[in-house]
Design a protein around this motif. Structure first.
Motif, PDB file in Angstrom:
ATOM      1  N   LEU A 144       0.845  -1.188   0.000  1.00  0.00           N
ATOM      2  CA  LEU A 144       0.000   0.000   0.000  1.00  0.00           C
ATOM      3  C   LEU A 144       0.880   1.237   0.000  1.00  0.00           C
ATOM      4  N   THR A 145       0.460   2.254  -0.747  1.00  0.00           N
ATOM      5  CA  THR A 145       1.197   3.511  -0.821  1.00  0.00           C
ATOM      6  C   THR A 145       0.305   4.643  -0.334  1.00  0.00           C
ATOM      7  N   CYS A 146       0.824   5.399   0.614  1.00  0.00           N
ATOM      8  CA  CYS A 146       0.102   6.555   1.167  1.00  0.00           C
ATOM      9  C   CYS A 146       0.808   7.827   0.702  1.00  0.00           C
ATOM     10  N   LEU A 194      -8.944  -2.714   9.346  1.00  0.00           N
ATOM     11  CA  LEU A 194      -8.928  -1.314   8.948  1.00  0.00           C
ATOM     12  C   LEU A 194      -7.487  -0.815   8.963  1.00  0.00           C
ATOM     13  N   VAL A 195      -6.960  -0.519   7.779  1.00  0.00           N
ATOM     14  CA  VAL A 195      -5.609   0.023   7.647  1.00  0.00           C
ATOM     15  C   VAL A 195      -5.720   1.528   7.464  1.00  0.00           C
ATOM     16  N   THR A 196      -4.995   2.280   8.287  1.00  0.00           N
ATOM     17  CA  THR A 196      -5.116   3.737   8.313  1.00  0.00           C
ATOM     18  C   THR A 196      -3.770   4.382   8.045  1.00  0.00           C
ATOM     19  N   CYS A 197      -3.799   5.463   7.273  1.00  0.00           N
ATOM     20  CA  CYS A 197      -2.616   6.294   7.068  1.00  0.00           C
ATOM     21  C   CYS A 197      -2.922   7.676   7.634  1.00  0.00           C
ATOM     22  N   ALA A 198      -2.131   8.103   8.599  1.00  0.00           N
ATOM     23  CA  ALA A 198      -2.358   9.389   9.265  1.00  0.00           C
ATOM     24  C   ALA A 198      -1.191  10.324   8.986  1.00  0.00           C
ATOM     25  N   VAL A 199      -1.481  11.631   8.968  1.00  0.00           N
ATOM     26  CA  VAL A 199      -0.469  12.654   8.725  1.00  0.00           C
ATOM     27  C   VAL A 199      -0.118  13.334  10.039  1.00  0.00           C
ATOM     28  N   ASP A 200       1.160  13.383  10.341  1.00  0.00           N
ATOM     29  CA  ASP A 200       1.651  14.084  11.526  1.00  0.00           C
ATOM     30  C   ASP A 200       2.379  15.344  11.060  1.00  0.00           C
ATOM     31  N   HIS A 201       1.865  16.516  11.468  1.00  0.00           N
ATOM     32  CA  HIS A 201       2.440  17.778  10.988  1.00  0.00           C
ATOM     33  C   HIS A 201       2.158  18.869  12.021  1.00  0.00           C
ATOM     34  N   GLY A 207      -4.681  13.519  14.797  1.00  0.00           N
ATOM     35  CA  GLY A 207      -5.803  12.833  14.168  1.00  0.00           C
ATOM     36  C   GLY A 207      -6.652  13.712  13.282  1.00  0.00           C
ATOM     37  N   ASP A 208      -6.103  14.894  12.894  1.00  0.00           N
ATOM     38  CA  ASP A 208      -6.904  15.826  12.110  1.00  0.00           C
ATOM     39  C   ASP A 208      -7.134  15.320  10.694  1.00  0.00           C
ATOM     40  N   LYS A 209      -6.109  14.716  10.104  1.00  0.00           N
ATOM     41  CA  LYS A 209      -6.245  14.228   8.741  1.00  0.00           C
ATOM     42  C   LYS A 209      -5.724  12.804   8.672  1.00  0.00           C
ATOM     43  N   ARG A 210      -6.573  11.900   8.222  1.00  0.00           N
ATOM     44  CA  ARG A 210      -6.167  10.516   8.051  1.00  0.00           C
ATOM     45  C   ARG A 210      -7.062   9.876   7.002  1.00  0.00           C
ATOM     46  N   SER A 211      -6.563   8.802   6.421  1.00  0.00           N
ATOM     47  CA  SER A 211      -7.320   8.074   5.413  1.00  0.00           C
ATOM     48  C   SER A 211      -7.392   6.624   5.837  1.00  0.00           C
ATOM     49  N   GLU A 212      -8.557   5.999   5.648  1.00  0.00           N
ATOM     50  CA  GLU A 212      -8.771   4.629   6.098  1.00  0.00           C
ATOM     51  C   GLU A 212      -9.102   3.734   4.917  1.00  0.00           C
ATOM     52  N   LEU A 213      -8.680   2.468   5.013  1.00  0.00           N
ATOM     53  CA  LEU A 213      -8.914   1.493   3.962  1.00  0.00           C
ATOM     54  C   LEU A 213      -9.194   0.154   4.616  1.00  0.00           C
ATOM     55  N   SER A 214     -10.287  -0.476   4.216  1.00  0.00           N
ATOM     56  CA  SER A 214     -10.644  -1.776   4.760  1.00  0.00           C
ATOM     57  C   SER A 214     -10.098  -2.863   3.842  1.00  0.00           C
ATOM     58  N   VAL A 215      -9.191  -3.682   4.385  1.00  0.00           N
ATOM     59  CA  VAL A 215      -8.585  -4.765   3.606  1.00  0.00           C
ATOM     60  C   VAL A 215      -9.551  -5.938   3.553  1.00  0.00           C
ATOM     61  N   GLN A 216      -9.879  -6.379   2.341  1.00  0.00           N
ATOM     62  CA  GLN A 216     -10.825  -7.481   2.164  1.00  0.00           C
ATOM     63  C   GLN A 216     -10.077  -8.726   1.722  1.00  0.00           C
ATOM     64  N   LEU A 217     -10.293  -9.803   2.484  1.00  0.00           N
ATOM     65  CA  LEU A 217      -9.606 -11.061   2.201  1.00  0.00           C
ATOM     66  C   LEU A 217     -10.632 -12.177   2.066  1.00  0.00           C
ATOM     67  N   PRO A 218     -10.326 -13.201   1.277  1.00  0.00           N
ATOM     68  CA  PRO A 218     -11.264 -14.314   1.095  1.00  0.00           C
ATOM     69  C   PRO A 218     -11.164 -15.310   2.228  1.00  0.00           C
ATOM     70  N   SER A 219     -11.422 -14.871   3.425  1.00  0.00           N
ATOM     71  CA  SER A 219     -11.324 -15.747   4.582  1.00  0.00           C
ATOM     72  C   SER A 219     -12.597 -16.581   4.693  1.00  0.00           C
ATOM     73  N   LEU A 220     -12.503 -17.898   4.473  1.00  0.00           N
ATOM     74  CA  LEU A 220     -13.662 -18.781   4.478  1.00  0.00           C
ATOM     75  C   LEU A 220     -13.601 -19.715   5.676  1.00  0.00           C
ATOM     76  N   CYS A 221     -14.760 -20.018   6.214  1.00  0.00           N
ATOM     77  CA  CYS A 221     -14.851 -20.968   7.325  1.00  0.00           C
ATOM     78  C   CYS A 221     -16.040 -21.877   7.056  1.00  0.00           C
TER      79      CYS A 221
END
Length: 372
Positions: A144-146, A194-201, A207-221
């Motif tokens: 992943l690239t932020c 939930l994978v999050t990329c946050a900016v520290d400045h 926590g003012d600016k951040r972007s979130e991405l939900s990683v989806q995997l084919p986890s079967l049971c």
């Protein structure tokens, strides 16, 4: 003549020194450095200890060709406060070009100055995460690239998985565009993580600016249900039709539902009367020969899982016979208990008949004792 000229020269020299030398020590004005974010407002203040009716003035050292600030007619520059000992101005909607050194001057002889440095912080844009297009097969790696733009000084990007901070790899970039890469080797526990990329400045609150991405995997049971459906048949052979249902559970956000199911019997072939129908394995009529372990293999194209179910078939006639034997044993035990009770009653009756005179004497004696 030369002596006279020398005396006059010395006289004018000492007169000039006495005129230009002030009677007190000149103290320069006081200013302070300021830091402001792009789009914000900065206030520049210049103060002197004592008023001598000299004028104060602000100028931008880096823009000498524009002369005085007040001559620029910039609507963003406003007079904030003006007294005999203070001159304050404000600059609204600060831009990166406003960064630099500003000079406050007091016009005395000689001119006294003080400088203030304005540092402008570039506010980073909300980070953008790329590199994730679709669900990732379990065991594979995803990079992943932020990326965030517009930060000054360069912002620091921080990765999180849930609340856990992860270590990413920063890319060197001399501009104000910053980016960071994160490589994950995913497993089924990451499904829906939930994978999050946050900016520290410095220009941002935590926590003012951040972007979130939900990683989806084919986890079967895989799990199983056994359903029973009675089938009409001879009374002497009351069999049941049974279905094994292969249920696959996964995160509802994962769009890759199972595309195929494969049924098999462990260490053997499927019985002739067993029909595979997707997630169902149907038995038209069960026999004891159907006993065994059945396996269901579910696949959704990018991942698979397998579960098993142990099927045990019992003969209904054998169960009825076993039930009849149990009832006979219980009836025999009850009959024995009743017989023993009857025998005890008979023995007790005969004893009372044989010894009734003694019992009456004992009763009368007991009555007399209580009366007298």
């Amino acid at each position: 003549f030369l002596l006279l000229f020398l005396l006059l020269f010395l006289f004018f020299l000492f007169s000039s020194i006495s005129i230009t030398t002030p009677p007190f020590q000149l103290i320069p004005p006081v200013t302070s450095d300021e830091t402001v974010s792009v789009g914000g407002t900065v206030t520049l203040t210049c103060r002197v200890a004592e008023s001598d009716n000299s004028s104060l003035q602000w100028s931008n050292t880096a823009q000498l060709h524009k002369a005085l600030l007040f001559a620029l007619r910039d609507h963003r520059i406003q007079l904030h406060r003006s007294t005999s000992t203070e001159l304050s101005i404000t600059i609204d909607d600060v831009q990166l070009s406003d960064e630099g050194e500003y000079t406050c001057s007091i016009f005395t002889m000689p001119v006294r100055t003080a400088r203030a440095t304005v540092t402008v912080l570039g506010v980073p844009a909300k980070p953008h995460i790329s590199g994730f297009e679709s669900a990732v097969p379990e065991g594979d790696k995803v990079t992943l690239t932020c990326t965030s733009t517009g930060s000054k000084p360069p912002a620091r990007l921080i990765w999180y998985r849930g609340d856990q901070e992860l270590e990413g790899e920063d890319r060197d970039d001399p501009t104000y565009n910053v980016s960071s890469e994160l490589t994950l080797e995913v497993n089924r526990h990451d499904d829906g993580a939930l994978v999050t990329c946050a900016v520290d400045h410095p220009s941002l609150a935590p926590g003012d600016k951040r972007s979130e991405l939900s990683v989806q995997l084919p986890s079967l049971c895989v799990s199983f249900f056994l359903t029973n459906v009675p089938v009409t048949g001879p009374l002497s052979r009351s069999w049941f039709s049974k279905c094994l249902f292969c249920r696959v559970s996964h995160d509802i956000s994962v769009p890759h539902r199972p595309m195929s199911y494969l049924w098999r019997k462990k260490d053997d072939l499927l019985p002739p009367m067993a029909k595979a129908d997707g997630a169902f394995l149907r038995f038209e009529r069960l026999n004891k020969s159907d006993n065994g372990v059945y396996l269901c293999h579910a696949d959704n194209g990018i991942g698979s899982s397998e579960g098993e179910y142990a099927l045990l078939v019992q003969d209904p006639t054998a169960m009825l016979a076993s039930s009849g034997v149990d009832h006979a044993v219980i009836g025999g035990v009850v009959a024995v208990i009743v017989f023993i009770l009857l025998c005890l009653l008979i023995v007790l009756g005969r004893y009372l008949i044989r010894h009734k005179e003694k019992i009456l004497v004992l009763l009368l004696t007991s009555i007399k004792m209580h009366l007298f």
